[in-house]
Motif scaffolding. Structure first.
Motif, mmCIF file in Angstrom:
data_model
loop_
_atom_site.group_PDB
_atom_site.id
_atom_site.type_symbol
_atom_site.label_atom_id
_atom_site.label_comp_id
_atom_site.label_asym_id
_atom_site.label_seq_id
_atom_site.Cartn_x
_atom_site.Cartn_y
_atom_site.Cartn_z
ATOM 1 N N GLU A 51 34.419 49.839 49.869
ATOM 2 C CA GLU A 51 33.280 50.170 50.710
ATOM 3 C C GLU A 51 32.053 50.577 49.673
ATOM 4 O OE1 GLU A 51 31.100 50.010 53.640
ATOM 5 O OE2 GLU A 51 33.092 49.391 53.998
ATOM 6 N N THR A 52 32.437 51.266 48.733
ATOM 7 C CA THR A 52 31.225 51.662 48.082
ATOM 8 C C THR A 52 30.523 50.149 47.180
ATOM 9 O OG1 THR A 52 32.192 53.636 47.473
ATOM 10 C CG2 THR A 52 30.452 52.729 45.565
ATOM 11 N N PHE A 53 31.616 49.215 46.738
ATOM 12 C CA PHE A 53 30.944 47.860 46.310
ATOM 13 C C PHE A 53 30.308 47.212 47.429
ATOM 14 C CE2 PHE A 53 32.081 43.607 45.664
ATOM 15 C CZ PHE A 53 31.574 43.200 44.334
ATOM 16 N N ARG A 54 30.641 47.220 48.562
ATOM 17 C CA ARG A 54 30.032 46.280 49.651
ATOM 18 C C ARG A 54 28.520 47.114 49.729
ATOM 19 N NH1 ARG A 54 34.566 47.358 53.419
ATOM 20 N NH2 ARG A 54 36.116 45.795 53.244
ATOM 21 N N LYS A 55 28.422 48.336 49.641
ATOM 22 C CA LYS A 55 27.169 49.052 50.039
ATOM 23 C C LYS A 55 26.348 48.737 48.717
ATOM 24 C CE LYS A 55 28.735 53.108 52.516
ATOM 25 N NZ LYS A 55 29.193 54.499 52.504
ATOM 26 N N TYR B 223 27.858 39.623 40.590
ATOM 27 C CA TYR B 223 27.449 41.206 40.385
ATOM 28 C C TYR B 223 27.974 41.550 38.931
ATOM 29 C CZ TYR B 223 27.977 46.141 41.730
ATOM 30 O OH TYR B 223 27.992 47.523 41.973
ATOM 31 N N VAL B 224 26.734 41.826 38.244
ATOM 32 C CA VAL B 224 27.454 42.181 36.715
ATOM 33 C C VAL B 224 27.623 43.393 36.593
ATOM 34 C CG1 VAL B 224 26.066 42.040 34.589
ATOM 35 C CG2 VAL B 224 25.396 40.382 36.361
ATOM 36 N N ILE B 225 28.590 43.596 35.839
ATOM 37 C CA ILE B 225 29.228 45.109 35.179
ATOM 38 C C ILE B 225 29.394 44.960 33.991
ATOM 39 C CG2 ILE B 225 30.425 45.352 37.518
ATOM 40 C CD1 ILE B 225 33.141 44.723 36.307
ATOM 41 N N PRO B 226 29.543 46.182 33.270
ATOM 42 C CA PRO B 226 29.762 46.150 31.846
ATOM 43 C C PRO B 226 31.291 45.624 31.579
ATOM 44 C CG PRO B 226 28.894 48.208 32.695
ATOM 45 C CD PRO B 226 29.284 47.669 33.807
ATOM 46 N N LYS B 227 31.408 45.257 30.484
ATOM 47 C CA LYS B 227 32.797 44.576 29.861
ATOM 48 C C LYS B 227 33.785 45.751 30.013
ATOM 49 C CE LYS B 227 34.464 41.073 27.023
ATOM 50 N NZ LYS B 227 34.227 40.214 27.891
ATOM 51 N N GLY B 228 34.854 45.286 30.520
ATOM 52 C CA GLY B 228 35.867 46.545 30.998
ATOM 53 C C GLY B 228 35.609 47.383 31.980
ATOM 54 N N GLY B 229 34.468 47.496 32.947
ATOM 55 C CA GLY B 229 34.081 48.201 33.972
ATOM 56 C C GLY B 229 34.683 47.877 35.321
ATOM 57 N N ILE B 230 35.735 46.898 35.438
ATOM 58 C CA ILE B 230 36.122 46.829 36.726
ATOM 59 C C ILE B 230 37.180 47.795 37.231
ATOM 60 C CG2 ILE B 230 38.083 45.558 35.580
ATOM 61 C CD1 ILE B 230 36.179 44.417 39.049
ATOM 62 N N GLU B 231 37.792 48.630 36.456
ATOM 63 C CA GLU B 231 38.465 49.492 37.049
ATOM 64 C C GLU B 231 37.813 50.748 37.608
ATOM 65 O OE1 GLU B 231 41.805 48.983 37.614
ATOM 66 O OE2 GLU B 231 41.457 46.955 36.720
ATOM 67 N N GLN B 232 36.499 50.827 36.959
ATOM 68 C CA GLN B 232 35.705 51.878 37.512
ATOM 69 C C GLN B 232 35.015 51.203 38.816
ATOM 70 O OE1 GLN B 232 34.472 54.819 36.343
ATOM 71 N NE2 GLN B 232 32.995 54.954 38.172
ATOM 72 N N VAL B 233 34.670 50.273 38.954
ATOM 73 C CA VAL B 233 34.164 49.592 40.101
ATOM 74 C C VAL B 233 35.467 49.863 41.284
ATOM 75 C CG1 VAL B 233 33.440 47.559 41.347
ATOM 76 C CG2 VAL B 233 32.450 48.082 39.109
ATOM 77 N N LEU C 144 34.285 40.354 52.662
ATOM 78 C CA LEU C 144 34.996 40.967 51.355
ATOM 79 C C LEU C 144 36.366 42.063 51.928
ATOM 80 C CD1 LEU C 144 31.996 41.686 48.930
ATOM 81 C CD2 LEU C 144 33.694 39.775 49.035
ATOM 82 N N GLU C 145 37.310 41.306 52.383
ATOM 83 C CA GLU C 145 38.205 42.447 53.019
ATOM 84 C C GLU C 145 39.145 43.199 51.983
ATOM 85 O OE1 GLU C 145 40.103 39.620 55.734
ATOM 86 O OE2 GLU C 145 38.773 39.351 56.858
#
Length: 196
Positions: free
Chosen positions: A30-34, A14-24, A50-51
């Protein structure tokens, strides 16, 4: 989203911008799963696996290379000499080609116990151009295609370049050749070893 069947499990990117993990993470699991299901609906009955965020691993991508790959008695090749982006899956190709170039150059000197620094330097000299070109290609794809997709809120449309592949199928061999073979392919050239 990129998916690889690993036999008894699926590895998904699941590709995200560099440094974007905290935003995700701040948007919640639940939003990530959706979002995963929006991209790959057939995973709807599996995203419950994904618990917690511990089930999600972050791979930080770095594209770089050593200035000097060798020192007396040592040569770095593959990931030890140059980190490649996962774009195109070429890291293993580059590592194998480095190994073949090293074997071709070093077999004779090692067999005769006459290894010199020039032999190690020659390996880096031979492999630097293909590595630099491939990294440039990966970074160009990152900036011009993947970066734009990550910045956009709309479903991306393929760039004109990709549409040409549909119109002129013969063009498909160009990226396949660049990814699979590269600009300086290596072939084993060491003679058969003599029996001891």
């Amino acid at each position: 989203m990129v998916m690889l069947d690993r036999g008894d499990y699926w590895q998904c990117a699941y590709v995200i911008p560099k440094g974007g993990i905290e935003q995700v993470k701040s948007e919640g699991l639940e939003t990530f799963r959706k979002r995963v299901v929006e991209m790959s609906p057939f995973l709807a009955d599996r995203v419950g696996e994904l618990e917690s965020w511990d089930d999600v691993k972050l791979l930080s991508v770095t594209v770089d290379r050593l200035r000097k790959w060798w020192r007396p008695g040592l040569i770095c090749i593959g990931d030890a000499a140059h980190a490649m982006s996962p774009i195109g899956g070429v890291g293993i190709n580059m590592a194998v080609q480095d190994a073949v170039a090293a074997a071709n150059r070093l077999a004779g000197p090692l067999r005769s116990s006459k290894l010199r620094d020039d032999d190690l330097r020659a390996i880096q000299d031979r492999r630097t151009l293909p590595v630099r070109f491939t990294q440039w290609l990966q970074l160009t794809i990152q900036r011009r295609i993947i970066g734009r997709v990550l910045e956009s809120q709309r479903r991306p449309k393929p760039p004109l370049f990709f549409k040409l592949f549909g119109i002129l199928p013969a063009l498909r061999c160009i990226p396949a050749w660049l990814i699979g073979i590269g600009i300086r392919p290596e072939h084993v050239r060491i003679p058969e070893a003599k029996p001891l």
